[in-house]
Structures are given as structure tokens and as C-alpha cells.
Design a protein around this motif. Sequence first.
Motif, mmCIF file in Angstrom:
data_model
loop_
_atom_site.group_PDB
_atom_site.id
_atom_site.type_symbol
_atom_site.label_atom_id
_atom_site.label_comp_id
_atom_site.label_asym_id
_atom_site.label_seq_id
_atom_site.Cartn_x
_atom_site.Cartn_y
_atom_site.Cartn_z
ATOM 1 N N ASP A 64 6.836 87.809 37.536
ATOM 2 C CA ASP A 64 6.129 89.050 37.216
ATOM 3 C C ASP A 64 6.833 89.810 36.098
ATOM 4 N N TRP A 65 8.163 89.894 36.191
ATOM 5 C CA TRP A 65 8.909 90.598 35.147
ATOM 6 C C TRP A 65 8.719 89.905 33.790
ATOM 7 N N LYS B 252 19.545 97.456 41.297
ATOM 8 C CA LYS B 252 18.418 98.152 41.904
ATOM 9 C C LYS B 252 18.293 99.567 41.354
ATOM 10 N N ARG C 243 20.072 90.257 38.370
ATOM 11 C CA ARG C 243 20.248 90.247 39.826
ATOM 12 C C ARG C 243 21.718 90.537 40.115
ATOM 13 N N ASP D 65 13.447 94.995 45.300
ATOM 14 C CA ASP D 65 13.563 94.298 46.588
ATOM 15 C C ASP D 65 12.218 94.144 47.295
ATOM 16 N N ASP D 66 11.164 93.980 46.506
ATOM 17 C CA ASP D 66 9.835 93.772 47.055
ATOM 18 C C ASP D 66 9.490 92.287 46.943
ATOM 19 N N PRO D 67 9.285 91.595 48.061
ATOM 20 C CA PRO D 67 9.025 90.157 48.004
ATOM 21 C C PRO D 67 7.736 89.793 47.275
ATOM 22 N N ASP D 68 6.863 90.770 47.075
ATOM 23 C CA ASP D 68 5.608 90.500 46.370
ATOM 24 C C ASP D 68 5.792 90.427 44.849
ATOM 25 N N PHE D 69 6.979 90.788 44.374
ATOM 26 C CA PHE D 69 7.221 90.784 42.934
ATOM 27 C C PHE D 69 8.521 90.049 42.656
ATOM 28 N N GLY D 70 8.474 89.112 41.720
ATOM 29 C CA GLY D 70 9.658 88.326 41.408
ATOM 30 C C GLY D 70 9.829 88.124 39.918
ATOM 31 N N GLU D 71 10.676 87.197 39.553
ATOM 32 C CA GLU D 71 11.025 86.992 38.157
ATOM 33 C C GLU D 71 9.804 86.658 37.301
#
Length: 288
Positions: A259-260, A11, A276, A251-257
Motif C-alpha cells: 500500500d505504501w 510509528k 520498520r 500497526d494496522d494489518p489491513d495496510f502493508g508495504e
Amino acid sequence: MSDEIILLGTKGGPALREVGAQPTSSLLSLGGKTILIDCGIGVSRSVVEAGTSLLDIDAIFITHLHSDHLVELGPLIYTAWTTGLERVLPVYGPPGTEEYWRSFLQAMAFDHAIRIEDEGRPDIAGMVEIHTLCDDWSAEIDGVSVAALRVDHPPVTDCFALRFDSAAYRVVFSSDTCHFPPLGRFAEGADVLVHEAMLTAGVDKLVARTGGATRLREHLLASHTQAEDVGRIAASAMVGHLVLHHLVPADDPDFGEVDWRSEVSKTWNGPLTVGRDGMVVPIGKASE
């Protein structure tokens, strides 16, 4: 001992949330050496949970003095001492690292003195050897060559990327930095590049839930690397494997792998790992 990287905390930033990643730290096993890079909060527990004794750490590197990279340096060393450390532990960090360590020992003066008297422990003051990073710095740690590059992380001026070379592999950690093209030359040919990354779309939400930091958005945009630009650095360096670390937001649930990967793939089509906490990254065997 396998050549690998363990991402202990992935993080970006010092805040702890009920559900989410820990601040930045990494454990590098390379050429038979165990090297800790950065000491965000929780690192002592994370090292042990990763299956490594604090007594087995051969060297510690601090990339810069932001708290999410430094705050648990003293507690980790001190806990190693209370666990049975009996040898000199080298610590490499920017100017100010030695002052931090002296101040930490002053804060622990009562406990330090009483454990020496009551438990017969050696004086820890003589067991930590501080080395100061600077421009064009390099060193050798028992067969592992290390070099430092000053990167651009305003307003922090003493912030360093690190390159580790064994007989078999090259591993580079970007530290915290804005898009910094010279890093591509520094990381040229690396088997693994571990680079910080930011999703610009997630910055506003992160700022909104972080109290008391009125200029945080300005800092993030000026001081960190957008995911698309991370891909540019990896491509220019022709690295074997890109690992995203120090994620903003993490740690934002709106963005995940997804998106990256979507952002980085605009400029990089090689092996990519989105970090992670607790992830083990084998060196020389790219994970996708």
C-alpha cells in the motif's frame, strides 16, 4: 564506523499496542559521529539493542515537543548517567527543551542527590548542554554540519526538519509536517531523505481505535503528509533514496508495504524503503 541510519521506532503517534511498532526515534551514524534524532518511548532499549552504547551518543536532536518525540529524552540521558556518562552531552531542540530538562531533574531530585552522595557520581546538571533550534539555525558537530528548517505541523509551531552534511553524504529528516514544498529545496541533493508518511485510507480506522481524541482525525489530515505528497517532495529534491518513517498507520494489518509503495509510486520512481523498527539503512547504498 559505517555511515548508516537505524530506524529505532517508526510509528507515528504515542500509543503503544500489543503488536506493533515503537514511536519515533532514529540513530544516525555519519562522519564518525553517532547522533540520536528524537526520543519516543522505548528509545533507550532500542539504542542498546541496535548495538550502540548510550555512552557513545555524541549528540541528541529533538525535532519538536510532541510526546512521541520527546517523552524519553530525560530517562535516556539519566540512564546514560547511571551507566557511567562523564562528559558533556549536547542536546538540540526547540524552545521548551530546556524547561523540560529542568523539570525532569526536579522530578529526579531524590535519586540524583543520593547517587551523587552514595556512588560518587558527577552532578548531571552540568553535563547536559541545551541548544535551542530556531529559524536559519545551523551548527558544526566535529566535521558534521547541521541545519534546521521550520516545517508546518499545526498546532505545533516550533517543529524542525534537520539536514546533516558530512564530507561524503547529506541526510535529511523531515520531522512531522504536512505537505511542505520548501522542504524540497532544503533536502535538495540529499543522499537519503527520511520523511514521515500517512496513508489517508487508514486514518479512520486509526481514529476509531484511539480513545479520548475526538479531533484526532482533523489533526492527522491537517498536520501530516500523505504518501503521494511525500513522493512529490522527494522528486522535487532529486534525492538519492527515500525512506518512509513515522508511519500513520504503522500497526494496522489491513495496510502493508504494498500500500505504501503503491501511493508513493504515483509521484516517485526512485529508490524507496518503507521503514520498520530496527531497520538499518546504509547511506549511499539505496535499498529497494
